[in-house]
Design a protein around this motif. Structure first.
Motif, PDB file in Angstrom:
ATOM      1  N   GLY A  31       0.792  -1.221   0.000  1.00  0.00           N
ATOM      2  CA  GLY A  31       0.000   0.000   0.000  1.00  0.00           C
ATOM      3  C   GLY A  31       0.822   1.267   0.000  1.00  0.00           C
ATOM      4  O   GLY A  31       2.053   1.247   0.075  1.00  0.00           O
ATOM      5  N   VAL A  32       0.108   2.367  -0.079  1.00  0.00           N
ATOM      6  CA  VAL A  32       0.707   3.703  -0.097  1.00  0.00           C
ATOM      7  C   VAL A  32       0.004   4.578   0.938  1.00  0.00           C
ATOM      8  O   VAL A  32      -1.138   4.326   1.314  1.00  0.00           O
ATOM      9  CB  VAL A  32       0.586   4.354  -1.495  1.00  0.00           C
ATOM     10  CG1 VAL A  32       1.405   3.600  -2.531  1.00  0.00           C
ATOM     11  CG2 VAL A  32      -0.863   4.457  -1.933  1.00  0.00           C
ATOM     12  N   ILE A  33       0.707   5.597   1.384  1.00  0.00           N
ATOM     13  CA  ILE A  33       0.119   6.591   2.279  1.00  0.00           C
ATOM     14  C   ILE A  33      -0.664   7.575   1.418  1.00  0.00           C
ATOM     15  O   ILE A  33      -0.187   8.013   0.368  1.00  0.00           O
ATOM     16  CB  ILE A  33       1.213   7.338   3.065  1.00  0.00           C
ATOM     17  CG1 ILE A  33       2.010   6.356   3.911  1.00  0.00           C
ATOM     18  CG2 ILE A  33       0.598   8.434   3.935  1.00  0.00           C
ATOM     19  CD1 ILE A  33       3.254   6.962   4.548  1.00  0.00           C
ATOM     20  N   CYS A  34      -1.861   7.916   1.856  1.00  0.00           N
ATOM     21  CA  CYS A  34      -2.667   8.876   1.103  1.00  0.00           C
ATOM     22  C   CYS A  34      -3.400   9.807   2.068  1.00  0.00           C
ATOM     23  O   CYS A  34      -3.451   9.567   3.268  1.00  0.00           O
ATOM     24  CB  CYS A  34      -3.655   8.161   0.193  1.00  0.00           C
ATOM     25  SG  CYS A  34      -4.921   7.228   1.072  1.00  0.00           S
ATOM     26  N   ASN A  35      -3.949  10.847   1.520  1.00  0.00           N
ATOM     27  CA  ASN A  35      -4.801  11.762   2.266  1.00  0.00           C
ATOM     28  C   ASN A  35      -6.208  11.601   1.705  1.00  0.00           C
ATOM     29  O   ASN A  35      -6.454  11.895   0.546  1.00  0.00           O
ATOM     30  CB  ASN A  35      -4.315  13.204   2.120  1.00  0.00           C
ATOM     31  CG  ASN A  35      -2.923  13.373   2.703  1.00  0.00           C
ATOM     32  OD1 ASN A  35      -2.577  12.747   3.688  1.00  0.00           O
ATOM     33  ND2 ASN A  35      -2.120  14.220   2.082  1.00  0.00           N
ATOM     34  N   ILE A  45      -3.052  -4.073  -2.733  1.00  0.00           N
ATOM     35  CA  ILE A  45      -3.007  -5.534  -2.747  1.00  0.00           C
ATOM     36  C   ILE A  45      -3.114  -5.969  -1.297  1.00  0.00           C
ATOM     37  O   ILE A  45      -2.361  -5.502  -0.448  1.00  0.00           O
ATOM     38  CB  ILE A  45      -1.694  -6.082  -3.349  1.00  0.00           C
ATOM     39  CG1 ILE A  45      -1.573  -5.685  -4.816  1.00  0.00           C
ATOM     40  CG2 ILE A  45      -1.627  -7.603  -3.192  1.00  0.00           C
ATOM     41  CD1 ILE A  45      -0.261  -6.109  -5.442  1.00  0.00           C
ATOM     42  N   LYS A  46      -4.064  -6.831  -1.002  1.00  0.00           N
ATOM     43  CA  LYS A  46      -4.227  -7.343   0.362  1.00  0.00           C
ATOM     44  C   LYS A  46      -3.595  -8.724   0.472  1.00  0.00           C
ATOM     45  O   LYS A  46      -3.653  -9.521  -0.471  1.00  0.00           O
ATOM     46  CB  LYS A  46      -5.706  -7.434   0.736  1.00  0.00           C
ATOM     47  CG  LYS A  46      -6.425  -6.095   0.773  1.00  0.00           C
ATOM     48  CD  LYS A  46      -6.376  -5.489   2.144  1.00  0.00           C
ATOM     49  CE  LYS A  46      -7.109  -4.178   2.204  1.00  0.00           C
ATOM     50  NZ  LYS A  46      -8.322  -4.193   2.929  1.00  0.00           N
ATOM     51  N   LYS A  47      -3.034  -8.989   1.635  1.00  0.00           N
ATOM     52  CA  LYS A  47      -2.432 -10.285   1.910  1.00  0.00           C
ATOM     53  C   LYS A  47      -3.460 -11.387   1.630  1.00  0.00           C
ATOM     54  O   LYS A  47      -4.625 -11.271   2.004  1.00  0.00           O
ATOM     55  CB  LYS A  47      -1.979 -10.346   3.370  1.00  0.00           C
ATOM     56  CG  LYS A  47      -1.287 -11.629   3.743  1.00  0.00           C
ATOM     57  CD  LYS A  47      -0.814 -11.574   5.185  1.00  0.00           C
ATOM     58  CE  LYS A  47      -0.116 -12.867   5.560  1.00  0.00           C
ATOM     59  NZ  LYS A  47       0.463 -12.806   6.901  1.00  0.00           N
ATOM     60  N   ILE A  99       6.098   2.746  -1.447  1.00  0.00           N
ATOM     61  CA  ILE A  99       5.218   1.588  -1.359  1.00  0.00           C
ATOM     62  C   ILE A  99       5.646   0.765  -0.148  1.00  0.00           C
ATOM     63  O   ILE A  99       6.818   0.419   0.001  1.00  0.00           O
ATOM     64  CB  ILE A  99       5.258   0.757  -2.648  1.00  0.00           C
ATOM     65  CG1 ILE A  99       4.759   1.646  -3.804  1.00  0.00           C
ATOM     66  CG2 ILE A  99       4.412  -0.503  -2.510  1.00  0.00           C
ATOM     67  CD1 ILE A  99       4.771   1.014  -5.146  1.00  0.00           C
ATOM     68  N   TYR A 100       4.668   0.490   0.720  1.00  0.00           N
ATOM     69  CA  TYR A 100       4.918  -0.220   1.970  1.00  0.00           C
ATOM     70  C   TYR A 100       4.325  -1.614   1.902  1.00  0.00           C
ATOM     71  O   TYR A 100       3.391  -1.868   1.149  1.00  0.00           O
ATOM     72  CB  TYR A 100       4.286   0.534   3.141  1.00  0.00           C
ATOM     73  CG  TYR A 100       4.935   1.872   3.378  1.00  0.00           C
ATOM     74  CD1 TYR A 100       6.009   1.985   4.245  1.00  0.00           C
ATOM     75  CD2 TYR A 100       4.481   3.011   2.720  1.00  0.00           C
ATOM     76  CE1 TYR A 100       6.623   3.205   4.450  1.00  0.00           C
ATOM     77  CE2 TYR A 100       5.084   4.225   2.919  1.00  0.00           C
ATOM     78  CZ  TYR A 100       6.163   4.328   3.783  1.00  0.00           C
ATOM     79  OH  TYR A 100       6.777   5.542   3.968  1.00  0.00           O
ATOM     80  N   PRO A 131       7.377  -1.895   6.801  1.00  0.00           N
ATOM     81  CA  PRO A 131       8.622  -1.435   6.181  1.00  0.00           C
ATOM     82  C   PRO A 131       8.356  -0.961   4.755  1.00  0.00           C
ATOM     83  O   PRO A 131       7.416  -1.420   4.095  1.00  0.00           O
ATOM     84  CB  PRO A 131       9.512  -2.670   6.197  1.00  0.00           C
ATOM     85  CG  PRO A 131       8.569  -3.815   6.264  1.00  0.00           C
ATOM     86  CD  PRO A 131       7.362  -3.328   7.015  1.00  0.00           C
ATOM     87  N   ARG A 132       9.178  -0.053   4.291  1.00  0.00           N
ATOM     88  CA  ARG A 132       9.053   0.425   2.918  1.00  0.00           C
ATOM     89  C   ARG A 132       9.679  -0.606   1.986  1.00  0.00           C
ATOM     90  O   ARG A 132      10.800  -1.062   2.207  1.00  0.00           O
ATOM     91  CB  ARG A 132       9.752   1.771   2.771  1.00  0.00           C
ATOM     92  CG  ARG A 132       9.534   2.394   1.404  1.00  0.00           C
ATOM     93  CD  ARG A 132      10.124   3.750   1.322  1.00  0.00           C
ATOM     94  NE  ARG A 132      11.578   3.626   1.251  1.00  0.00           N
ATOM     95  CZ  ARG A 132      12.409   4.651   1.239  1.00  0.00           C
ATOM     96  NH1 ARG A 132      11.941   5.870   1.347  1.00  0.00           N
ATOM     97  NH2 ARG A 132      13.702   4.457   1.160  1.00  0.00           N
ATOM     98  N   LEU A 133       8.936  -0.986   0.973  1.00  0.00           N
ATOM     99  CA  LEU A 133       9.431  -1.926  -0.027  1.00  0.00           C
ATOM    100  C   LEU A 133      10.262  -1.205  -1.078  1.00  0.00           C
ATOM    101  O   LEU A 133      11.356  -1.627  -1.424  1.00  0.00           O
ATOM    102  CB  LEU A 133       8.257  -2.647  -0.693  1.00  0.00           C
ATOM    103  CG  LEU A 133       8.578  -3.492  -1.925  1.00  0.00           C
ATOM    104  CD1 LEU A 133       9.482  -4.661  -1.543  1.00  0.00           C
ATOM    105  CD2 LEU A 133       7.305  -3.987  -2.577  1.00  0.00           C
TER     106      LEU A 133
END
Length: 185
Positions: free
Chosen positions: A23-27, A59-61, A94-95, A112-114
């Motif tokens: 995922g990504v950080i968003c507002n 993408i979900k686990k 992307i984390y 962690p950041r990928l």
């Protein structure tokens, strides 16, 4: 896993199960009662109240990932209406998260950041691909809407699209501090 080393003929593996959420950080648009008031801010560009540091897990686990099937996520970026090329380069971190239920807010504890995905639109004609808009103060800016497209072949690949067409240049820098025993797929 190398399919030849595992005894599986090359090309036989057509899908995988995601071992992590990505995922990504968003507002996001702020929702009273759902989002923490401390994260609320007013965005002069979207002209709405927003919530900082939300996670968007594209993408979900546990999700089935099919080789060569693109996964895309929309992005909106703002660029001041000036001639600075640097305003047309966007970095997105992307984390990954190993939790069955990844957090809705970014806190950095289990994520962690990928990698860093970089979209470079300096060679993309502005007028044909981006729209002009105005802030609440009347300042002109470019509204850049694009899709980050992730594709897994033998490795993770990224591209950027506007209106279904690949545009600009895309690069990815992976973090070298990731544990060596982490398998991404």
């Amino acid at each position: 896993m190398n399919s030849r080393a595992s005894g599986i003929p090359s090309g036989m593996v057509q899908s995988r199960v995601a071992r992590y959420s990505y995922g990504v950080i968003c507002n996001a648009p702020f929702k009273e009662g759902k989002h923490p008031p401390a994260k609320k801010y007013y965005c002069q560009y979207t002209r709405q109240w927003r919530c900082r540091n939300r996670m968007d897990w594209f993408i979900k686990k546990g999700r089935d990932l099919v080789d060569n099937e693109p996964i895309s996520r929309p992005f909106i970026r703002i660029s001041d209406d000036n001639d600075s090329d640097s305003d047309l380069i966007f970095d997105e971190q992307i984390y990954l998260c190993n939790s069955e239920y990844p957090p809705k807010d970014y806190d950095g504890s289990c994520m962690p950041r990928l990698c860093v995905y970089k979209a470079d639109f300096r060679s993309t004609p502005k007028a044909a691909n981006f729209s002009h808009d105005f802030t609440t103060a009347g300042k002109v800016y470019w509204n850049i809407r694009f899709q980050a497209v992730m594709l897994y072949r033998s490795r993770l690949e990224f591209s950027s699209e506007i209106n279904g067409k690949a545009v600009g240049q895309t690069s990815v820098d992976y973090d070298h501090e990731m544990p060596t025993d982490v398998e991404f797929w």
